[in-house]
Scaffold this motif. Structure first.
Motif, PDB file in Angstrom:
ATOM      1  N   VAL A  71       0.911  -1.446   0.011  1.00 38.44           N
ATOM      2  CA  VAL A  71      -0.164   0.081  -0.128  1.00 38.44           C
ATOM      3  C   VAL A  71       0.720   1.061   0.039  1.00 38.44           C
ATOM      4  O   VAL A  71       0.475   2.063  -0.724  1.00 38.44           O
ATOM      5  N   SER A  72       1.883   1.226   0.741  1.00 33.44           N
ATOM      6  CA  SER A  72       2.938   2.451   0.853  1.00 33.44           C
ATOM      7  C   SER A  72       3.577   2.688  -0.335  1.00 33.44           C
ATOM      8  O   SER A  72       3.585   3.803  -0.782  1.00 33.44           O
ATOM      9  N   GLU A  73       4.112   1.640  -1.088  1.00 37.27           N
ATOM     10  CA  GLU A  73       4.473   1.730  -2.445  1.00 37.27           C
ATOM     11  C   GLU A  73       3.749   2.344  -3.446  1.00 37.27           C
ATOM     12  O   GLU A  73       3.951   3.378  -4.279  1.00 37.27           O
ATOM     13  N   ILE A  74       2.400   2.160  -3.573  1.00 31.29           N
ATOM     14  CA  ILE A  74       1.252   2.316  -4.346  1.00 31.29           C
ATOM     15  C   ILE A  74       1.223   3.751  -3.856  1.00 31.29           C
ATOM     16  O   ILE A  74       1.322   5.001  -4.958  1.00 31.29           O
ATOM     17  N   GLY A  75       1.006   4.363  -2.770  1.00 32.91           N
ATOM     18  CA  GLY A  75       0.684   5.527  -2.209  1.00 32.91           C
ATOM     19  C   GLY A  75       1.892   6.629  -2.550  1.00 32.91           C
ATOM     20  O   GLY A  75       1.628   7.720  -3.112  1.00 32.91           O
ATOM     21  N   SER A  76       3.061   6.015  -2.580  1.00 31.66           N
ATOM     22  CA  SER A  76       4.409   6.916  -2.875  1.00 31.66           C
ATOM     23  C   SER A  76       4.210   7.173  -4.359  1.00 31.66           C
ATOM     24  O   SER A  76       4.570   8.279  -4.743  1.00 31.66           O
ATOM     25  N   LYS A  77       3.919   6.137  -5.306  1.00 34.30           N
ATOM     26  CA  LYS A  77       4.179   6.379  -6.727  1.00 34.30           C
ATOM     27  C   LYS A  77       2.985   7.307  -7.172  1.00 34.30           C
ATOM     28  O   LYS A  77       2.900   8.043  -7.998  1.00 34.30           O
ATOM     29  N   LEU A  78       1.836   7.325  -6.423  1.00 33.14           N
ATOM     30  CA  LEU A  78       0.405   7.941  -6.759  1.00 33.14           C
ATOM     31  C   LEU A  78       0.502   9.343  -5.994  1.00 33.14           C
ATOM     32  O   LEU A  78      -0.543  10.176  -6.047  1.00 33.14           O
ATOM     33  N   ASN A  79       1.322   9.650  -5.155  1.00 32.81           N
ATOM     34  CA  ASN A  79       1.299  10.878  -4.195  1.00 32.81           C
ATOM     35  C   ASN A  79      -0.039  10.721  -3.576  1.00 32.81           C
ATOM     36  O   ASN A  79      -0.656  11.979  -3.439  1.00 32.81           O
ATOM     37  N   LEU A  80      -0.345   9.669  -2.978  1.00 35.13           N
ATOM     38  CA  LEU A  80      -1.570   9.521  -2.154  1.00 35.13           C
ATOM     39  C   LEU A  80      -1.397   8.915  -0.736  1.00 35.13           C
ATOM     40  O   LEU A  80      -0.548   7.860  -0.615  1.00 35.13           O
ATOM     41  N   ASP A  81      -2.049   9.363   0.138  1.00 36.05           N
ATOM     42  CA  ASP A  81      -1.642   9.010   1.709  1.00 36.05           C
ATOM     43  C   ASP A  81      -2.611   7.768   1.764  1.00 36.05           C
ATOM     44  O   ASP A  81      -3.498   7.379   0.955  1.00 36.05           O
ATOM     45  N   SER A  82      -2.409   6.962   2.899  1.00 35.11           N
ATOM     46  CA  SER A  82      -3.100   5.842   3.167  1.00 35.11           C
ATOM     47  C   SER A  82      -4.623   5.942   3.383  1.00 35.11           C
ATOM     48  O   SER A  82      -5.299   5.357   3.058  1.00 35.11           O
ATOM     49  N   GLY A  83      -4.886   7.316   3.896  1.00 37.56           N
ATOM     50  CA  GLY A  83      -6.243   7.493   4.329  1.00 37.56           C
ATOM     51  C   GLY A  83      -7.082   7.668   3.101  1.00 37.56           C
ATOM     52  O   GLY A  83      -8.421   7.464   2.939  1.00 37.56           O
ATOM     53  N   THR A  84      -6.400   7.953   2.042  1.00 43.35           N
ATOM     54  CA  THR A  84      -7.209   7.976   0.584  1.00 43.35           C
ATOM     55  C   THR A  84      -7.195   7.005  -0.043  1.00 43.35           C
ATOM     56  O   THR A  84      -8.102   6.442  -0.790  1.00 43.35           O
ATOM     57  N   LEU A  85      -6.022   6.246   0.054  1.00 46.11           N
ATOM     58  CA  LEU A  85      -5.741   4.912  -0.797  1.00 46.11           C
ATOM     59  C   LEU A  85      -6.482   3.726  -0.293  1.00 46.11           C
ATOM     60  O   LEU A  85      -7.127   2.899  -1.154  1.00 46.11           O
ATOM     61  N   THR A  86      -6.671   3.518   1.008  1.00 44.25           N
ATOM     62  CA  THR A  86      -7.338   2.482   1.575  1.00 44.25           C
ATOM     63  C   THR A  86      -8.548   2.194   1.005  1.00 44.25           C
ATOM     64  O   THR A  86      -8.972   1.279   0.555  1.00 44.25           O
ATOM     65  N   PRO A  87      -9.714   3.158   1.230  1.00 38.05           N
ATOM     66  CA  PRO A  87     -10.986   3.116   0.804  1.00 38.05           C
ATOM     67  C   PRO A  87     -10.991   2.745  -0.968  1.00 38.05           C
ATOM     68  O   PRO A  87     -11.982   1.932  -1.204  1.00 38.05           O
ATOM     69  N   LEU A  88     -10.010   3.378  -1.685  1.00 38.61           N
ATOM     70  CA  LEU A  88      -9.903   3.042  -2.981  1.00 38.61           C
ATOM     71  C   LEU A  88      -9.666   1.736  -3.016  1.00 38.61           C
ATOM     72  O   LEU A  88     -10.269   0.928  -4.116  1.00 38.61           O
ATOM     73  N   LEU A  89      -8.635   1.045  -2.351  1.00 38.43           N
ATOM     74  CA  LEU A  89      -8.211  -0.166  -2.727  1.00 38.43           C
ATOM     75  C   LEU A  89      -9.499  -1.138  -2.166  1.00 38.43           C
ATOM     76  O   LEU A  89      -9.474  -2.140  -2.625  1.00 38.43           O
ATOM     77  N   LYS A  90     -10.094  -0.726  -1.130  1.00 38.81           N
ATOM     78  CA  LYS A  90     -11.125  -1.698  -0.715  1.00 38.81           C
ATOM     79  C   LYS A  90     -12.405  -1.608  -1.909  1.00 38.81           C
ATOM     80  O   LYS A  90     -13.001  -2.919  -1.980  1.00 38.81           O
ATOM     81  N   ARG A  91     -12.506  -0.628  -2.465  1.00 36.73           N
ATOM     82  CA  ARG A  91     -13.417  -0.710  -3.729  1.00 36.73           C
ATOM     83  C   ARG A  91     -12.944  -1.638  -4.706  1.00 36.73           C
ATOM     84  O   ARG A  91     -13.689  -2.418  -5.412  1.00 36.73           O
TER      85      ARG A  91
END
Length: 148
Positions: free
Chosen positions: A54-74
């Protein structure tokens, strides 16, 4: 009113407007894939580089885990990805594509071409714009590597 405060003299406004307009061009194309633009970006990272934390994806997309986690859940709910905790470190969540997630890559191959057609701009001009944007972002982020 000073010239500096006029909307027509702001650099940020056309950049903001362009970003909104380009993303809106993606919507009908990505709707056919049942993806939002941010979900599409995650899928691009996974198609290109395979399993990621998750942190690698967040780093590449410049997204924090609070934004990324719901997106990944969907995306997981759509059965395009799987989220699994690392056995050696349960704090790390790895994301991998499912078979369905891998299969929609073929359907997504048409997206860049359709966007290029919609933009009605030459590849050279678009490459120039991309290079300028990357240069500015590198300057903002304090990086000295540039393509210009």
């Amino acid at each position: 009113m000073s010239e500096q405060l006029k909307l027509t003299n702001q650099v940020c406004f056309p950049v903001y407007t362009l970003a909104k307009e380009v993303i809106s061009l993606y919507r009908p194309i990505l709707k056919k894939l049942d993806l939002t633009y941010p979900q599409y970006l995650v899928m691009l990272v996974l198609w290109e580089e395979g399993d990621q934390s998750v942190s690698e994806i967040g780093s590449k997309l410049n997204l924090d885990s609070g934004t990324l986690t719901p997106l990944l859940k969907r995306l997981e709910h759509k059965k395009l990805i799987e989220r699994k905790r690392e056995i050696t470190d349960e704090r790390v969540v790895k994301i991998n594509l499912t078979e369905l997630g891998e299969n929609i890559q073929e359907k997504a191959e048409c997206v860049p071409g359709q966007i290029m057609t919609s933009l009605n701009i030459s590849v050279d001009k678009l490459t120039e714009l991309k290079n300028i944007i990357e240069h500015i972002l590198n300057q903002i982020n304090g990086k000295n590597k540039t393509n210009l």
